[in-house]
Design a protein around this motif. Sequence first.
Motif, mmCIF file in Angstrom:
data_model
loop_
_atom_site.group_PDB
_atom_site.id
_atom_site.type_symbol
_atom_site.label_atom_id
_atom_site.label_comp_id
_atom_site.label_asym_id
_atom_site.label_seq_id
_atom_site.Cartn_x
_atom_site.Cartn_y
_atom_site.Cartn_z
ATOM 1 N N VAL A 52 -26.130 31.366 6.440
ATOM 2 C CA VAL A 52 -27.469 31.932 6.616
ATOM 3 C C VAL A 52 -28.218 31.190 7.715
ATOM 4 O O VAL A 52 -28.872 31.806 8.574
ATOM 5 C CB VAL A 52 -28.257 31.869 5.289
ATOM 6 C CG1 VAL A 52 -29.721 32.235 5.520
ATOM 7 C CG2 VAL A 52 -27.642 32.803 4.258
ATOM 8 N N ALA B 116 -25.489 28.774 2.371
ATOM 9 C CA ALA B 116 -26.672 28.322 3.106
ATOM 10 C C ALA B 116 -26.360 28.038 4.571
ATOM 11 O O ALA B 116 -27.172 28.312 5.459
ATOM 12 C CB ALA B 116 -27.254 27.067 2.440
ATOM 13 N N ALA C 285 -27.223 32.361 11.023
ATOM 14 C CA ALA C 285 -27.622 33.739 11.321
ATOM 15 C C ALA C 285 -29.114 33.884 11.574
ATOM 16 O O ALA C 285 -29.563 34.922 12.078
ATOM 17 C CB ALA C 285 -27.211 34.655 10.177
ATOM 18 N N LEU C 286 -29.913 32.867 11.227
ATOM 19 C CA LEU C 286 -31.366 32.984 11.356
ATOM 20 C C LEU C 286 -31.821 33.194 12.791
ATOM 21 O O LEU C 286 -32.921 33.704 13.026
ATOM 22 C CB LEU C 286 -32.055 31.747 10.764
ATOM 23 C CG LEU C 286 -32.017 31.627 9.241
ATOM 24 C CD1 LEU C 286 -32.667 30.334 8.792
ATOM 25 C CD2 LEU C 286 -32.701 32.817 8.588
ATOM 26 N N SER D 154 -24.175 40.347 4.425
ATOM 27 C CA SER D 154 -25.187 39.545 3.741
ATOM 28 C C SER D 154 -25.733 40.281 2.527
ATOM 29 O O SER D 154 -25.545 41.479 2.358
ATOM 30 C CB SER D 154 -26.332 39.197 4.696
ATOM 31 O OG SER D 154 -27.005 40.372 5.131
ATOM 32 N N TRP E 148 -33.808 38.456 11.241
ATOM 33 C CA TRP E 148 -33.241 37.716 10.123
ATOM 34 C C TRP E 148 -34.228 36.724 9.512
ATOM 35 O O TRP E 148 -33.847 35.913 8.666
ATOM 36 C CB TRP E 148 -31.973 36.969 10.563
ATOM 37 C CG TRP E 148 -30.735 37.818 10.459
ATOM 38 C CD1 TRP E 148 -30.377 38.847 11.261
ATOM 39 C CD2 TRP E 148 -29.708 37.705 9.468
ATOM 40 N NE1 TRP E 148 -29.178 39.398 10.855
ATOM 41 C CE2 TRP E 148 -28.746 38.705 9.756
ATOM 42 C CE3 TRP E 148 -29.495 36.869 8.383
ATOM 43 C CZ2 TRP E 148 -27.598 38.883 8.983
ATOM 44 C CZ3 TRP E 148 -28.350 37.040 7.623
ATOM 45 C CH2 TRP E 148 -27.421 38.037 7.923
ATOM 46 N N PHE F 124 -29.124 39.644 -0.713
ATOM 47 C CA PHE F 124 -30.255 38.832 -1.149
ATOM 48 C C PHE F 124 -30.530 39.122 -2.616
ATOM 49 O O PHE F 124 -30.053 40.118 -3.186
ATOM 50 C CB PHE F 124 -31.508 39.122 -0.315
ATOM 51 C CG PHE F 124 -32.018 40.531 -0.466
ATOM 52 C CD1 PHE F 124 -32.940 40.855 -1.444
ATOM 53 C CD2 PHE F 124 -31.555 41.544 0.371
ATOM 54 C CE1 PHE F 124 -33.400 42.156 -1.592
ATOM 55 C CE2 PHE F 124 -32.006 42.843 0.232
ATOM 56 C CZ PHE F 124 -32.934 43.155 -0.755
ATOM 57 N N ALA G 154 -34.425 36.013 5.729
ATOM 58 C CA ALA G 154 -33.249 35.503 5.017
ATOM 59 C C ALA G 154 -33.446 34.074 4.528
ATOM 60 O O ALA G 154 -32.620 33.571 3.761
ATOM 61 C CB ALA G 154 -32.010 35.576 5.912
ATOM 62 N N SER H 169 -31.092 34.382 -0.059
ATOM 63 C CA SER H 169 -30.133 35.212 0.671
ATOM 64 C C SER H 169 -28.812 34.481 0.813
ATOM 65 O O SER H 169 -28.746 33.243 0.747
ATOM 66 C CB SER H 169 -30.669 35.561 2.066
ATOM 67 O OG SER H 169 -31.852 36.328 1.979
ATOM 68 N N THR H 170 -27.760 35.241 1.008
ATOM 69 C CA THR H 170 -26.445 34.672 1.280
ATOM 70 C C THR H 170 -25.789 35.476 2.393
ATOM 71 O O THR H 170 -26.157 36.627 2.644
ATOM 72 C CB THR H 170 -25.561 34.666 0.021
ATOM 73 O OG1 THR H 170 -24.364 33.930 0.267
ATOM 74 C CG2 THR H 170 -25.185 36.074 -0.397
ATOM 75 N N ALA H 171 -24.850 34.870 3.065
ATOM 76 C CA ALA H 171 -24.148 35.548 4.155
ATOM 77 C C ALA H 171 -22.686 35.137 4.146
ATOM 78 O O ALA H 171 -22.337 34.022 3.746
ATOM 79 C CB ALA H 171 -24.778 35.203 5.505
#
Length: 398
Positions: free
Chosen positions: A182, A179, A185-186, A291, A191, A293, A194, A275-277
């Motif tokens: 993510v 989390a 990265a938003l 990433s 993105w 999802f 995500a 989602s994951t990153a």
Amino acid sequence: MSASALGRSDADTGGTASAPARLEIAGGGGLLAGAQSQSASTDDISGFAAAACVEPTGSSWLVGGATTTGRTTLLTLANPTAVDATVALELYGEKGPVTAPGLSGITVAAGSQRVLSLAGFAPDLASPVVHVTARGGRVVASLQQSTVRGLDPGGVDLIGAAADPARQLRIPGVRVLGADAVAQALGREDWSDAIPTIRVANPGRAAAKVQVSLQPESSDGTGTSFDLDVAAGHVREVGLDSGVDVDTGALAIPDGEYTVVVTSDQPVVAAARISTAGKAPAAGVDAAPASDFAWDAAAPVLRGPTLVSIAPGDDPRIAFAGATGGTVTLHGIGGAADIRITVPAGGQASAAVTAGASYDIEGADGMTASVGYAGAAALSGFTIAPARPVSGPLTIHP
């Protein structure tokens, strides 16, 4: 048990090892389960996807996917029966029901697979929901979504059928991993999808008042709830953190396992997207993190004997949730150890399971269940469905 490949496919895989597989038990008696998983790593597709073997049916609700820029969603229809099927599609979106040529009269020949682009019916649709009905032969329907952000692959998932429209739905085993990565990265371009979200569709003729509750499995976790109005024939998609006070600077939905409960005054269908990153690139390197999802569908209520198979993947876990609690026993098959899980009333409990094993589930009547996987830029899962009164062939999607 016997396995055979479907002979024809729009994907030119008919009769090969890449075709959908039909599993059968001689004489049609007993329980049968299967599951498959795939990892992709190419220039335009990356991520992990898992799916359960399911029985063909005359009605399926698919909640997930998108046809906006960089999002590709394919509808797959497999007919493992000996009778040709005629399929019709009802398509809903954020602006209401979608009308388009070709939504009805789709022929899926016996022992074949059709692959259709959802964008061919509804381009630039952010929140599609598809109701698939079949006459004649029965079909297995699913969606495959892949995401590309600019030049960066952003994940892939196989989306199986959700529970039929109901006034209360549960999405068990929603696993949040990465989390923090993510959240960082938003701020990057494209993105916005995500963030953890809930998609709710109201296929009825009256507006629905919906409450969404996010319930953590951990006793020290923090849940939240919020209300939604969903117009008749429309789809709403909002962040799962809509009821969270984010002014504190803490993560709205931290890593952990959750159940999403959807309560409505009208029958609805629902699924959550997580989602994951991976780790962010080194300082000064302008590259997106790896990433993936997953779409977690509302699960059907379990009734009677149930068998589940666990496909290979990172950290597989099984989760149970329901209004009433109890003790669930997983009887391992083929050398896997038995597992006992105590499920609290109105809550969720989960346990690690063995990849490649199968389990006979006892004591889960009235509960919902799912299998989930989570790893570095690898996220997926599938619901566990009870056996139908009359079992038939099962299909595994490649």
